[in-house]
Scaffold this motif. Structure first.
Motif, mmCIF file in Angstrom:
data_model
loop_
_atom_site.group_PDB
_atom_site.id
_atom_site.type_symbol
_atom_site.label_atom_id
_atom_site.label_comp_id
_atom_site.label_asym_id
_atom_site.label_seq_id
_atom_site.Cartn_x
_atom_site.Cartn_y
_atom_site.Cartn_z
ATOM 1 N N GLU A 1 0.819 -1.209 0.000
ATOM 2 C CA GLU A 1 0.000 0.000 0.000
ATOM 3 C C GLU A 1 0.856 1.262 0.000
ATOM 4 N N THR A 2 1.945 1.259 0.733
ATOM 5 C CA THR A 2 2.751 2.475 0.851
ATOM 6 C C THR A 2 3.686 2.689 -0.340
ATOM 7 N N THR A 3 4.223 1.604 -0.893
ATOM 8 C CA THR A 3 5.131 1.744 -2.036
ATOM 9 C C THR A 3 4.398 1.744 -3.366
ATOM 10 N N ARG A 4 3.145 1.265 -3.367
ATOM 11 C CA ARG A 4 2.294 1.239 -4.564
ATOM 12 C C ARG A 4 2.899 0.415 -5.694
ATOM 13 N N ILE A 5 3.586 -0.676 -5.324
ATOM 14 C CA ILE A 5 4.062 -1.600 -6.340
ATOM 15 C C ILE A 5 2.878 -2.430 -6.818
ATOM 16 N N THR A 6 2.887 -2.783 -8.099
ATOM 17 C CA THR A 6 1.751 -3.485 -8.699
ATOM 18 C C THR A 6 2.096 -4.872 -9.211
ATOM 19 N N GLY A 7 3.363 -5.093 -9.558
ATOM 20 C CA GLY A 7 3.743 -6.360 -10.163
ATOM 21 C C GLY A 7 3.373 -6.465 -11.621
ATOM 22 N N TYR B 1 17.077 -13.918 -4.269
ATOM 23 C CA TYR B 1 16.234 -13.062 -5.103
ATOM 24 C C TYR B 1 17.070 -12.295 -6.125
ATOM 25 N N THR B 2 18.268 -11.852 -5.736
ATOM 26 C CA THR B 2 19.128 -11.132 -6.664
ATOM 27 C C THR B 2 19.561 -12.038 -7.813
ATOM 28 N N VAL C 1 11.940 -4.229 -10.121
ATOM 29 C CA VAL C 1 12.979 -4.462 -9.123
ATOM 30 C C VAL C 1 12.433 -4.261 -7.715
ATOM 31 N N ALA C 2 11.552 -3.268 -7.561
ATOM 32 C CA ALA C 2 10.994 -2.979 -6.236
ATOM 33 C C ALA C 2 10.221 -4.170 -5.676
ATOM 34 N N VAL C 3 9.547 -4.919 -6.538
ATOM 35 C CA VAL C 3 8.815 -6.104 -6.076
ATOM 36 C C VAL C 3 9.757 -7.089 -5.407
ATOM 37 N N GLU C 4 10.899 -7.360 -6.048
ATOM 38 C CA GLU C 4 11.857 -8.307 -5.474
ATOM 39 C C GLU C 4 12.505 -7.747 -4.216
ATOM 40 N N SER D 1 19.486 5.845 -14.041
ATOM 41 C CA SER D 1 20.320 5.930 -12.853
ATOM 42 C C SER D 1 20.078 4.723 -11.960
ATOM 43 N N PRO D 2 21.055 4.357 -11.113
ATOM 44 C CA PRO D 2 20.859 3.225 -10.196
ATOM 45 C C PRO D 2 19.637 3.393 -9.306
ATOM 46 N N LEU D 3 19.375 4.613 -8.841
ATOM 47 C CA LEU D 3 18.206 4.841 -7.996
ATOM 48 C C LEU D 3 16.923 4.594 -8.764
ATOM 49 N N SER D 4 16.876 5.024 -10.009
ATOM 50 C CA SER D 4 15.688 4.797 -10.831
ATOM 51 C C SER D 4 15.465 3.312 -11.080
ATOM 52 N N ILE D 5 16.542 2.564 -11.248
ATOM 53 C CA ILE D 5 16.424 1.120 -11.467
ATOM 54 C C ILE D 5 15.893 0.432 -10.213
ATOM 55 N N LEU D 6 16.444 0.793 -9.063
ATOM 56 C CA LEU D 6 16.048 0.146 -7.816
ATOM 57 C C LEU D 6 14.604 0.438 -7.443
ATOM 58 N N THR D 7 14.087 1.599 -7.832
ATOM 59 C CA THR D 7 12.713 1.961 -7.469
ATOM 60 C C THR D 7 11.710 1.623 -8.558
ATOM 61 N N SER D 8 12.162 1.029 -9.668
ATOM 62 C CA SER D 8 11.218 0.593 -10.702
ATOM 63 C C SER D 8 10.390 -0.570 -10.181
ATOM 64 N N ASP D 9 9.210 -0.739 -10.738
ATOM 65 C CA ASP D 9 8.273 -1.734 -10.209
ATOM 66 C C ASP D 9 8.853 -3.140 -10.234
#
Length: 343
Positions: A181-187, A270-271, A297-300, A287-295
């Motif tokens: 709910e807080t990160t709003r990841i969807t998968g 997981y990695t 990657v964020a799911v894993e 950018s690395p930050l953009s990659i890590l916060t993408s849906d």
């Protein structure tokens, strides 16, 4: 050369040559063993390139069939792996039984039971439209009850492990919901999730993601809780006069080491599964930050985080349950409760 008009079609005779020859590629004649054209042959042209299958004489493969006018077009889909996978499963089972003996055999039975619960209850219930998180909690609880007692027997040690695992699983369920709910990841970035949305529209993708978080944490939780409970009962067996606080502190020292090793094991697992995806990302300009916060990657990352927090919580919960259950146990009862551990 590629470009035969018979590519992907059932052959009435020898394959026709290309009208306009293209680059050279392997041409394979495939005999159909099943389907409406069983017994007939198909021509396959597979241009060479990254990921192209290397077909050889005698290979068993699977083809996809799609209608095109009055005829069907066949295309390579995958290799048939039934026999080699079955052989490797037999090898794995034999090693487990040879090393673990009766416990190894019971572990195999536990795996079968867990798969039956997931395939026979969890998946049909989710497809029926039931809340995925509730289904995952009920299915996970059933797996824990059956697997823990089948593999480790019915004794105080397993009672404590079950209490700790159930408590940590409920905490993981609540935490998973808050994280999503807080990160709003969807998968939605995953191919399989997208296909579910297309073909099974009534299933909640958020609920499915929650269920995956919960069930994914069960395996490592069970490992830690059983070991932690066994540690407490071994300590009580070695020193029946030790106080509850002393046993709790000593067992927590062991548990902290176990959790530390399991957390980075979980993250590395997981990695490793996402390594090809991370490699593709590294070729881009993000950018690395953009990659890590993408849906995708964020799911894993969030799944790893939920599993790590649940692991950290299960140690004190299981330790407290084991100390409480062993507080008034006699030496003879401790012998019965720890004999499985020593074996």
């Amino acid at each position: 050369p590629c470009g035969s008009p018979d590519n992907g079609r059932v052959l009435p005779g020898p394959p026709l040559d290309p009208r306009f020859p293209g680059p050279e590629c392997p041409r394979s004649i495939v005999r159909l063993d099943t389907g409406p054209d069983a017994g007939r042959e198909v021509l396959l042209e597979i241009p060479p390139g990254p990921g192209s299958p290397d077909l050889g004489a005698g290979d068993q493969i699977q083809l996809g069939r799609s209608p095109q006018g009055a005829t069907d077009i066949y295309a390579f889909e995958d290799f048939t792996r039934t026999v080699p996978m079955a052989l490797w499963l037999l090898v794995g089972a034999a090693v487990m039984v040879a090393v673990g003996r009766w416990k190894g055999l019971r572990a195999l039975i536990g795996i079968v039971v867990a798969l039956i619960v997931v395939v026979g209850f969890v998946l049909p219930s989710i497809l029926d439209g039931n809340p995925a998180i509730l289904v995952a909690v009920i299915g996970g609880s059933a797996v824990l009850y059956l697997v823990i007692y089948v593999v480790h027997g019915i004794n105080l040690k397993t009672h404590a492990a079950l209490l700790g695992t159930l408590s940590a699983m409920l905490a993981a369920a609540l935490l998973s919901w808050v994280v999503i709910e807080t990160t709003r990841i969807t998968g939605l970035s995953g191919d399989s999730t997208t296909q579910v949305q297309v073909f099974v529209q009534h299933v909640s993708l958020t609920g499915l993601l929650l269920a995956g978080f919960i069930i994914g944490a069960l395996g490592v939780l069970n490992d830690v809780t059983v070991s932690q409970s066994a540690t407490v009962f071994e300590m009580r067996h070695l020193d029946p006069h030790a106080g509850p606080v002393e046993v709790f502190r000593s067992a927590m020292g062991v548990g902290r080491d176990h959790v530390a090793s399991m957390v980075y094991t979980l993250v590395l697992a997981y990695t490793g599964s996402a390594l090809p995806l991370l490699l593709l990302f590294s070729l881009g300009t993000r950018s690395p930050l953009s990659i890590l916060t993408s849906d995708v990657v964020a799911v894993e990352l969030m799944r790893s985080l939920v599993g790590a927090i649940a692991l950290a919580l299960c140690v004190p919960l299981t330790t407290a349950a084991a100390v409480w259950l062993s507080r008034d146990v006699t030496s003879e009862e401790l012998d019965r409760a720890t004999v499985g551990t020593r074996a």
